[in-house]
Design a protein around this motif. Structure first.
Motif, PDB file in Angstrom:
ATOM      1  N   ASP A 278      26.846 -13.122  34.417  1.00  0.00           N
ATOM      2  CA  ASP A 278      27.412 -12.764  33.117  1.00  0.00           C
ATOM      3  C   ASP A 278      28.934 -12.794  33.108  1.00  0.00           C
ATOM      4  OD1 ASP A 278      24.660 -11.207  33.321  1.00  0.00           O
ATOM      5  OD2 ASP A 278      25.117 -11.418  31.182  1.00  0.00           O
ATOM      6  N   ARG A 279      29.539 -12.281  34.157  1.00  0.00           N
ATOM      7  CA  ARG A 279      30.997 -12.146  34.169  1.00  0.00           C
ATOM      8  C   ARG A 279      31.686 -13.505  34.120  1.00  0.00           C
ATOM      9  NH1 ARG A 279      32.954  -7.178  36.115  1.00  0.00           N
ATOM     10  NH2 ARG A 279      34.490  -8.129  37.491  1.00  0.00           N
ATOM     11  N   LYS A 280      31.167 -14.465  34.856  1.00  0.00           N
ATOM     12  CA  LYS A 280      31.791 -15.787  34.848  1.00  0.00           C
ATOM     13  C   LYS A 280      31.510 -16.525  33.543  1.00  0.00           C
ATOM     14  CE  LYS A 280      32.250 -16.365  39.799  1.00  0.00           C
ATOM     15  NZ  LYS A 280      31.988 -14.948  40.098  1.00  0.00           N
ATOM     16  N   LEU A 281      30.374 -16.250  32.911  1.00  0.00           N
ATOM     17  CA  LEU A 281      30.116 -16.832  31.594  1.00  0.00           C
ATOM     18  C   LEU A 281      31.155 -16.358  30.587  1.00  0.00           C
ATOM     19  CD1 LEU A 281      28.437 -18.338  29.467  1.00  0.00           C
ATOM     20  CD2 LEU A 281      27.028 -16.267  29.261  1.00  0.00           C
ATOM     21  N   VAL A 282      31.411 -15.060  30.567  1.00  0.00           N
ATOM     22  CA  VAL A 282      32.414 -14.511  29.645  1.00  0.00           C
ATOM     23  C   VAL A 282      33.801 -15.062  29.978  1.00  0.00           C
ATOM     24  CG1 VAL A 282      33.557 -12.396  28.872  1.00  0.00           C
ATOM     25  CG2 VAL A 282      31.078 -12.419  29.196  1.00  0.00           C
ATOM     26  N   SER A 283      34.112 -15.145  31.267  1.00  0.00           N
ATOM     27  CA  SER A 283      35.419 -15.690  31.672  1.00  0.00           C
ATOM     28  C   SER A 283      35.584 -17.116  31.183  1.00  0.00           C
ATOM     29  CB  SER A 283      35.547 -15.647  33.199  1.00  0.00           C
ATOM     30  OG  SER A 283      35.515 -14.325  33.688  1.00  0.00           O
ATOM     31  N   LEU A 284      34.535 -17.912  31.314  1.00  0.00           N
ATOM     32  CA  LEU A 284      34.593 -19.310  30.886  1.00  0.00           C
ATOM     33  C   LEU A 284      34.796 -19.405  29.378  1.00  0.00           C
ATOM     34  CD1 LEU A 284      34.428 -22.151  31.989  1.00  0.00           C
ATOM     35  CD2 LEU A 284      31.937 -22.024  31.867  1.00  0.00           C
ATOM     36  N   TYR A 285      34.122 -18.544  28.629  1.00  0.00           N
ATOM     37  CA  TYR A 285      34.262 -18.542  27.158  1.00  0.00           C
ATOM     38  C   TYR A 285      35.692 -18.151  26.769  1.00  0.00           C
ATOM     39  CZ  TYR A 285      33.047 -17.603  22.262  1.00  0.00           C
ATOM     40  OH  TYR A 285      32.979 -17.611  20.883  1.00  0.00           O
ATOM     41  N   ILE A 286      36.192 -17.047  27.335  1.00  0.00           N
ATOM     42  CA  ILE A 286      37.524 -16.550  26.965  1.00  0.00           C
ATOM     43  C   ILE A 286      38.611 -17.535  27.391  1.00  0.00           C
ATOM     44  CG2 ILE A 286      39.206 -14.707  27.330  1.00  0.00           C
ATOM     45  CD1 ILE A 286      36.841 -13.891  25.598  1.00  0.00           C
ATOM     46  N   LEU A 287      38.533 -18.026  28.628  1.00  0.00           N
ATOM     47  CA  LEU A 287      39.554 -18.967  29.098  1.00  0.00           C
ATOM     48  C   LEU A 287      39.491 -20.279  28.335  1.00  0.00           C
ATOM     49  CD1 LEU A 287      39.412 -18.404  32.967  1.00  0.00           C
ATOM     50  CD2 LEU A 287      41.176 -17.639  31.375  1.00  0.00           C
ATOM     51  N   GLY A 288      38.271 -20.717  27.979  1.00  0.00           N
ATOM     52  CA  GLY A 288      38.144 -21.923  27.169  1.00  0.00           C
ATOM     53  C   GLY A 288      38.819 -21.765  25.822  1.00  0.00           C
ATOM     54  N   ALA A 289      38.649 -20.588  25.211  1.00  0.00           N
ATOM     55  CA  ALA A 289      39.302 -20.325  23.929  1.00  0.00           C
ATOM     56  C   ALA A 289      40.819 -20.301  24.076  1.00  0.00           C
ATOM     57  CB  ALA A 289      38.806 -18.985  23.370  1.00  0.00           C
ATOM     58  N   LEU A 290      41.322 -19.655  25.137  1.00  0.00           N
ATOM     59  CA  LEU A 290      42.770 -19.546  25.331  1.00  0.00           C
ATOM     60  C   LEU A 290      43.400 -20.897  25.634  1.00  0.00           C
ATOM     61  CD1 LEU A 290      42.965 -16.244  27.423  1.00  0.00           C
ATOM     62  CD2 LEU A 290      43.502 -16.556  25.000  1.00  0.00           C
ATOM     63  N   VAL A 291      42.773 -21.694  26.504  1.00  0.00           N
ATOM     64  CA  VAL A 291      43.331 -23.006  26.828  1.00  0.00           C
ATOM     65  C   VAL A 291      43.230 -23.937  25.621  1.00  0.00           C
ATOM     66  CG1 VAL A 291      43.064 -25.038  28.297  1.00  0.00           C
ATOM     67  CG2 VAL A 291      42.907 -22.754  29.292  1.00  0.00           C
ATOM     68  N   GLY A 292      42.138 -23.830  24.863  1.00  0.00           N
ATOM     69  CA  GLY A 292      42.040 -24.603  23.631  1.00  0.00           C
ATOM     70  C   GLY A 292      43.163 -24.257  22.672  1.00  0.00           C
ATOM     71  N   ALA A 293      43.486 -22.964  22.575  1.00  0.00           N
ATOM     72  CA  ALA A 293      44.590 -22.532  21.712  1.00  0.00           C
ATOM     73  C   ALA A 293      45.924 -23.086  22.207  1.00  0.00           C
ATOM     74  CB  ALA A 293      44.643 -21.002  21.668  1.00  0.00           C
ATOM     75  N   ILE A 294      46.126 -23.081  23.525  1.00  0.00           N
ATOM     76  CA  ILE A 294      47.372 -23.596  24.094  1.00  0.00           C
ATOM     77  C   ILE A 294      47.536 -25.083  23.791  1.00  0.00           C
ATOM     78  CG2 ILE A 294      48.563 -24.097  26.263  1.00  0.00           C
ATOM     79  CD1 ILE A 294      47.389 -21.445  27.330  1.00  0.00           C
TER      80      ILE A 294
END
Length: 296
Positions: A104-120
């Motif tokens: 679960d933890r890495k799934l959430v990390s992947l979602y959040i980091l994907g959103a942040l890098v997409g924003a960047i």
């Protein structure tokens, strides 16, 4: 009401990250529908647009400074049923794989980091690339960047895993991910350039995240640390560390996270089983052993 109890139960469980991500997106979507209907009836439809704008990611630096939270909140906003259905189906299908093998933890990390890098990627493109700078200011919303990170991450982790697609039959997910990325690249010169750029950013993050994880580096640790801190604040339970005779002992959860790599004989048996019966015949434990072996 039973619905409220079901929602509360879903968020109380600690091993329910995928359903929680799906539920957050659905709840935000429902809230926006209610706001739109109420403001329409009240004759103040502009209020709905203002609410959406508050949480959408703007391309203008001045607007971003006033709304810094939008680098993350945009990834939970959707407008239109097709928009949210497509994203949530992909999140469920590919997120289930990531959750099964990485937790679960890495799934959430992947979602959040994907959103942040997409924003960047979106912000850099609209402020540095001339063709976008000369155009009007833009805003982006939707979970597509985060979901693309999960799609590409799952394909990087399990490239030969197959989905049975309607009209196409069994297709390896590495090809599905490749098509998703190509569609995003082809759409950059269209009407949703900002969204497609965010997809590309999420795709790159998904690939890099898994490759670094296989090399022993977890890029999601900062996200997990923030999540642990927020969880301790809202639960009121501090994180404990036990010291005995000058030795600091990590909590049990941290000890369990240590990767124990399987012996080569076990891997050979698993590979033989794949050659005989296919990848899908493996048990969850065998699949996790195979992934741990790939981290060597």
């Amino acid at each position: 009401m039973s619905i409220l109890n079901d929602i509360r139960t879903a968020f109380d469980r600690r091993d329910n990250a995928l359903n929680q991500l799906l539920l957050i997106n659905v709840l935000v979507f429902v809230a926006l529908i209610l706001i739109r209907v109420v403001t329409f009836i009240a004759g103040s439809g502009d209020l709905y647009e203002d609410v959406v704008r508050i949480f959408s990611l703007p391309s203008e630096p001045d607007a971003l400074i006033r709304r810094p939270w939008t680098v993350l909140t945009y990834a939970f906003l959707h407008q239109g049923f097709l928009h949210i259905i497509f994203n949530l189906l992909n999140l469920y299908w590919f997120g289930s794989l990531v959750r099964e093998y990485l937790g679960d933890r890495k799934l959430v990390s992947l979602y959040i980091l994907g959103a942040l890098v997409g924003a960047i990627f979106f912000l850099l493109s609209y402020n540095l690339i001339p063709v976008f700078r000369m155009g009007p200011p833009a805003e982006v919303l939707g979970a597509s960047g985060a979901v693309t990170a999960i799609i590409v991450g799952a394909a990087t982790l399990l490239p030969d895993y197959t989905f049975n697609l309607f009209l196409f039959g069994p297709v390896r997910i590495k090809y599905i991910a490749a098509v998703v990325v190509l569609i995003s690249l082809a759409g950059i010169d269209g009407g949703n350039a900002g969204g497609e750029i965010a997809h590309i950013g999420g795709a790159i993050l998904g690939f890099v995240f898994i490759k670094q994880l296989q090399r022993g580096t977890d890029l999601g640790r900062p996200v997990q640390a923030v999540g642990d801190f927020m969880g301790s604040v809202f639960s009121g339970r501090p994180r404990l560390r036990v010291t005995h005779r000058g030795r600091t002992e990590e909590p049990a959860a941290a000890r369990r996270s240590t990767v124990v790599k399987p012996e080569q004989d076990e891997i050979d048996l698993i590979l033989d089983k794949i050659s005989r019966s296919g990848y899908e015949s493996l048990s969850k434990d065998e699949k996790q052993k195979l992934f741990r072996a790939s981290q060597k």
